[in-house]
Design an enzyme around this catalytic site. Sequence first.
Site, PDB file in Angstrom:
ATOM      1  N   THR A 130      -9.748   0.087  -9.008  1.00  0.00           N
ATOM      2  CA  THR A 130      -9.328   0.492 -10.345  1.00  0.00           C
ATOM      3  C   THR A 130      -8.021  -0.236 -10.638  1.00  0.00           C
ATOM      4  OG1 THR A 130      -9.012   2.385 -11.825  1.00  0.00           O
ATOM      5  CG2 THR A 130      -8.120   2.603  -9.592  1.00  0.00           C
ATOM      6  N   TYR A 131      -7.283   0.228 -11.636  1.00  0.00           N
ATOM      7  CA  TYR A 131      -6.008  -0.406 -11.958  1.00  0.00           C
ATOM      8  C   TYR A 131      -4.939   0.663 -12.153  1.00  0.00           C
ATOM      9  CZ  TYR A 131      -7.278   0.831 -16.736  1.00  0.00           C
ATOM     10  OH  TYR A 131      -7.647   1.530 -17.854  1.00  0.00           O
ATOM     11  N   SER A 187      -8.727   4.296 -14.509  1.00  0.00           N
ATOM     12  CA  SER A 187      -7.518   3.916 -13.785  1.00  0.00           C
ATOM     13  C   SER A 187      -7.035   4.975 -12.806  1.00  0.00           C
ATOM     14  CB  SER A 187      -6.377   3.596 -14.746  1.00  0.00           C
ATOM     15  OG  SER A 187      -5.941   4.780 -15.376  1.00  0.00           O
ATOM     16  N   LYS A 189       0.835  -1.198   0.000  1.00  0.00           N
ATOM     17  CA  LYS A 189       0.000   0.000   0.000  1.00  0.00           C
ATOM     18  C   LYS A 189       0.867   1.243   0.000  1.00  0.00           C
ATOM     19  CE  LYS A 189      -0.925   0.777   4.932  1.00  0.00           C
ATOM     20  NZ  LYS A 189      -1.999   1.004   5.913  1.00  0.00           N
ATOM     21  N   GLY A 205     -11.101   8.796 -15.405  1.00  0.00           N
ATOM     22  CA  GLY A 205     -12.407   8.249 -15.762  1.00  0.00           C
ATOM     23  C   GLY A 205     -13.411   8.431 -14.637  1.00  0.00           C
ATOM     24  N   ALA A 206     -14.286   7.445 -14.481  1.00  0.00           N
ATOM     25  CA  ALA A 206     -15.350   7.531 -13.476  1.00  0.00           C
ATOM     26  C   ALA A 206     -14.792   7.710 -12.065  1.00  0.00           C
ATOM     27  CB  ALA A 206     -16.227   6.286 -13.542  1.00  0.00           C
ATOM     28  N   ALA A 207     -13.610   7.149 -11.800  1.00  0.00           N
ATOM     29  CA  ALA A 207     -12.998   7.275 -10.470  1.00  0.00           C
ATOM     30  C   ALA A 207     -12.707   8.733 -10.112  1.00  0.00           C
ATOM     31  CB  ALA A 207     -11.720   6.451 -10.400  1.00  0.00           C
TER      32      ALA A 207
END
Length: 120
Positions: free
Chosen positions: A57-58, A25, A9, A72-74
């Site tokens: 996400t990635y 992402s 993390k 994007g949506a994130a």
Amino acid sequence: MQFEMLYSKIHRAKVSDANLNYVGSITIDKTLAQSANLLAGMKVEIVNINNGERFSTYVIYGDKKGEICLNGAAARKVQIGDIIIIIAYATYTHNELEHYKPTIVQVNESNQILSITNEV
């Protein structure tokens, strides 16, 4: 038996940008991502400390030092300046857990590495 455990993390990273018009992402400074053993394309969970949002996400590697950009949506789940935790999990067998050492990267307000430890 297999166990899903913390793999690595990045703790308390600051969102430096949010780009709604990108495909998706999280873009992370490549050096920072690699310090946390995060691979391009790896699934990560994002925890937004400011608003409590949790989403997946990635990873995409970024070229800018200290870059943490939700795409994007994130991008709708964060504000620039929010503090987030970027978490990756992995599956381990019982035998693999004998040598289990997750990577914990602490960063400062500029997303520069303060410390890297293996303590949960």
